[in-house]
Scaffold this active site. Sequence first.
Site, PDB file in Angstrom:
ATOM      1  N   HIS A 141       0.848  -1.194   0.000  1.00 58.17           N
ATOM      2  CA  HIS A 141       0.000   0.000   0.000  1.00 58.17           C
ATOM      3  C   HIS A 141       0.890   1.252   0.000  1.00 58.17           C
ATOM      4  CE1 HIS A 141      -2.964   3.010   1.162  1.00 58.17           C
ATOM      5  NE2 HIS A 141      -2.225   3.311   2.222  1.00 58.17           N
ATOM      6  N   ASP A 156       6.790  21.831 -26.473  1.00 63.43           N
ATOM      7  CA  ASP A 156       6.718  20.490 -25.876  1.00 63.43           C
ATOM      8  C   ASP A 156       7.779  20.437 -24.789  1.00 63.43           C
ATOM      9  OD1 ASP A 156       6.770  17.564 -25.432  1.00 63.43           O
ATOM     10  OD2 ASP A 156       5.549  17.493 -27.237  1.00 63.43           O
ATOM     11  N   TRP A 214       7.225  -0.176   3.879  1.00 63.89           N
ATOM     12  CA  TRP A 214       7.778   0.431   2.655  1.00 63.89           C
ATOM     13  C   TRP A 214       9.208   0.904   2.872  1.00 63.89           C
ATOM     14  CZ3 TRP A 214       9.295   5.489   1.131  1.00 63.89           C
ATOM     15  CH2 TRP A 214       9.194   6.471   2.120  1.00 63.89           C
ATOM     16  N   SER A 227      13.488   6.445 -13.996  1.00 66.27           N
ATOM     17  CA  SER A 227      12.376   7.186 -14.587  1.00 66.27           C
ATOM     18  C   SER A 227      12.275   8.585 -13.977  1.00 66.27           C
ATOM     19  CB  SER A 227      11.079   6.413 -14.374  1.00 66.27           C
ATOM     20  OG  SER A 227       9.968   7.237 -14.586  1.00 66.27           O
ATOM     21  N   SER A 228      12.372   8.666 -12.647  1.00 66.10           N
ATOM     22  CA  SER A 228      12.243   9.968 -11.969  1.00 66.10           C
ATOM     23  C   SER A 228      13.381  10.903 -12.333  1.00 66.10           C
ATOM     24  CB  SER A 228      12.271   9.783 -10.449  1.00 66.10           C
ATOM     25  OG  SER A 228      11.088   9.224 -10.016  1.00 66.10           O
ATOM     26  N   HIS A 281      13.181  11.722   3.742  1.00 70.94           N
ATOM     27  CA  HIS A 281      12.538  12.975   4.113  1.00 70.94           C
ATOM     28  C   HIS A 281      12.402  13.942   2.934  1.00 70.94           C
ATOM     29  CE1 HIS A 281      10.505  15.661   6.747  1.00 70.94           C
ATOM     30  NE2 HIS A 281      11.056  16.579   5.991  1.00 70.94           N
ATOM     31  N   GLU A 327      11.940  13.053   0.069  1.00 73.91           N
ATOM     32  CA  GLU A 327      10.858  12.425  -0.684  1.00 73.91           C
ATOM     33  C   GLU A 327       9.477  12.941  -0.251  1.00 73.91           C
ATOM     34  OE1 GLU A 327      10.529  10.459  -3.246  1.00 73.91           O
ATOM     35  OE2 GLU A 327       8.415   9.936  -2.980  1.00 73.91           O
ATOM     36  N   TYR A 332       8.785  15.854   0.684  1.00 75.52           N
ATOM     37  CA  TYR A 332       8.593  17.174   0.071  1.00 75.52           C
ATOM     38  C   TYR A 332       8.429  17.071  -1.438  1.00 75.52           C
ATOM     39  CZ  TYR A 332       8.963  19.094   4.578  1.00 75.52           C
ATOM     40  OH  TYR A 332       8.694  19.358   5.879  1.00 75.52           O
ATOM     41  N   SER A 359      -1.504  26.979  -5.172  1.00 75.88           N
ATOM     42  CA  SER A 359      -1.172  28.389  -5.401  1.00 75.88           C
ATOM     43  C   SER A 359      -1.651  28.868  -6.771  1.00 75.88           C
ATOM     44  CB  SER A 359       0.347  28.613  -5.310  1.00 75.88           C
ATOM     45  OG  SER A 359       0.816  28.204  -4.059  1.00 75.88           O
ATOM     46  N   HIS A 362      14.908  12.644  12.366  1.00 79.01           N
ATOM     47  CA  HIS A 362      13.711  12.715  13.221  1.00 79.01           C
ATOM     48  C   HIS A 362      12.853  11.458  13.067  1.00 79.01           C
ATOM     49  CE1 HIS A 362      11.556  15.198   9.820  1.00 79.01           C
ATOM     50  NE2 HIS A 362      11.531  13.919   9.554  1.00 79.01           N
ATOM     51  N   HIS A 363      13.174  10.632  12.061  1.00 77.11           N
ATOM     52  CA  HIS A 363      12.485   9.343  11.932  1.00 77.11           C
ATOM     53  C   HIS A 363      13.133   8.285  12.818  1.00 77.11           C
ATOM     54  CE1 HIS A 363      10.092  10.621   8.420  1.00 77.11           C
ATOM     55  NE2 HIS A 363      11.138  11.385   8.182  1.00 77.11           N
ATOM     56  N   THR A 405       6.851  26.977   5.894  1.00 71.20           N
ATOM     57  CA  THR A 405       5.517  26.419   5.642  1.00 71.20           C
ATOM     58  C   THR A 405       4.445  27.387   6.137  1.00 71.20           C
ATOM     59  OG1 THR A 405       6.500  24.255   6.023  1.00 71.20           O
ATOM     60  CG2 THR A 405       4.121  24.341   5.868  1.00 71.20           C
ATOM     61  N   LYS A 428       3.794  30.085   3.697  1.00 71.15           N
ATOM     62  CA  LYS A 428       2.915  29.673   2.605  1.00 71.15           C
ATOM     63  C   LYS A 428       1.450  29.703   3.030  1.00 71.15           C
ATOM     64  CE  LYS A 428       5.843  26.954  -0.252  1.00 71.15           C
ATOM     65  NZ  LYS A 428       5.166  27.393  -1.479  1.00 71.15           N
ATOM     66  N   ARG A 436       1.351   0.615  15.204  1.00 67.98           N
ATOM     67  CA  ARG A 436       1.031   0.416  13.784  1.00 67.98           C
ATOM     68  C   ARG A 436       1.629  -0.905  13.314  1.00 67.98           C
ATOM     69  NH1 ARG A 436       5.304   4.534  10.795  1.00 67.98           N
ATOM     70  NH2 ARG A 436       4.277   3.774   8.936  1.00 67.98           N
TER      71      ARG A 436
HETATM   72 CU    CU Z   1      10.797  13.314   7.841  1.00 69.54          CU
END
Ligand code: CU
Length: 527
Positions: free
Chosen positions: A79, A108, A144, A171-172, A255, A257, A259, A270, A304-305, A330, A333, A452
């Site tokens: 998932h 293009d 994941w 690809s990315s 991390h 990722e 963002y 926006s 922080h993870h 943030t 924004k 979890r």
């Molecule tokens: Cu993080």
Amino acid sequence: MSTTTATHHDDHGDHGHPTGIMRWVASTNHKDIGTLYLWFSFFMFLFAGAMALGIRAELFQPGLQFLEPEQFNRLTTLHGLIMIFGAIMPAFVGFANWMVPMMIGAPDMAFPRLNNMSFWLLIPAALLLIGSIFVPGGAIAGGWTMYPPLSIQQGMAMDMTIFAIHILGISSIVGSINIITTILNLRAPGMGLMKMPLFIWTWLITAFLLIASMPILAGAITMMLTDRHFGTSFFDAAGGGDPVLFQHVFWFFGHPEVYIMILPAFGIVSTIIPAFARKPLFGYASMVYATSAIALLSFVVWAHHMFTTGMPVAGQLFFMYSTMLISIPTGVKVFNWIATMWRGSMTFETPMLFSIAFVFLFTLGGFSGLVLAILPVDIQLQDTYYVVAHFHYVLFSGAAMSIMAGVYYWLPKWTGHMYDETLGKWHFWLTTIAFNITFFPMHFTGLAGMPRRVPDYALQFAEFNMISSLGAFALGISQLLFLYVVIKCIRGGEKAAANPWEGAEGLEWTVPSPAPFHTFETPPTVK
Ligand code: CU
């Protein structure tokens, strides 16, 4: 170019444009490729969503009902992986394909053939990920994040996942190079960097984040691969390695990722809020600087993870404060979005409803993120449902709902037809209410200590889990309505005006392109 290639060159002459299925397989048209990305993403969204419903069905009541614990963990892993790499990221790349050339006045993308390759690489990657369900041992069950030592011990599904992620990374990166080159080299004359629409800015910064972070993930999983098959011990304590090293390398990618999955959302919102507030975006320059600041800071917060892995206190404090710092750009924004709406002539069509919900609910997710940044609190809440609630507020009501906002906003442009506004509003309210019923109670079960990634739980969590599961099924079914509205809009309906959002000022769909697309035969070269 050799003569052989020249004679087989499909893009020259009148028989140039492929038709039928080849229109899609061989497409170098940014709009067709954008459409492919968006449909691929939608199917992955439904697929990974169905897996979430499997999870919620098991958690509907205490005790084991449908799934073995291993199967439950496979579902949570796939998932996550499929939602991130299959649904959210490709959807934003789909938006980039459709809108970047049109917004900057380019005919293009800079490298149309590379663009085709970026998309079609997704198919083998998805097949590998989904196919890993069927190999002996089944799909990976470690989440994941693929933490060792479990991921070193798992079966060949892990190798398929590693290969899939390598392909997704290629690809990315290729897609990001294409987007950066397009934005930097193919803007219409007179469009300086600080005149670009904010969506273009957010994607430019996202593309740099992708190029900086995907190779790090590739490094982590390659070290994992050599640990599994070639006798190294990077992450294996028995050979002198350290499993925590993997977490450092993984989250140095992971991390940024998050963002990557939210900056394009900022760009979409926006774009939409000024259109429906009939005012220009408040604080454009501060939006650009805030986006850049978030991107830079995202590289210095990764641990922080990992507050519970046994870091020195000085390290823990550094990562706590650096994480809290991100709330400043943030906050800039969020302030600007509200200031844009302030005293505007607002109307509340579906794209605007989704955007306002984004501002409110994403900010809630930001707040729970701040709570989790606080070191002593995080040590209590590590691996509880509070974390699950937090990142679903960021990734569903943030990323996914901004994608829905963007789809409703640009569908008239893409299809030439208006979507059904009544059904769109139904989709919005059903989605928003069901989302909150699903995920808000997880704050409470998390604070009460429910872990979890476990298929069963203690009796005191039963009511909140039942509510979450009912909400999840309502949320899943509501998305079929989304599918219906989109198909209905593609097949016909009221003809869309050049600017369907009446009275919207400062709303430039596109910059006039130097050449209409159909006269554009060869990939653009930068002069
Ligand atoms: Cu993080």
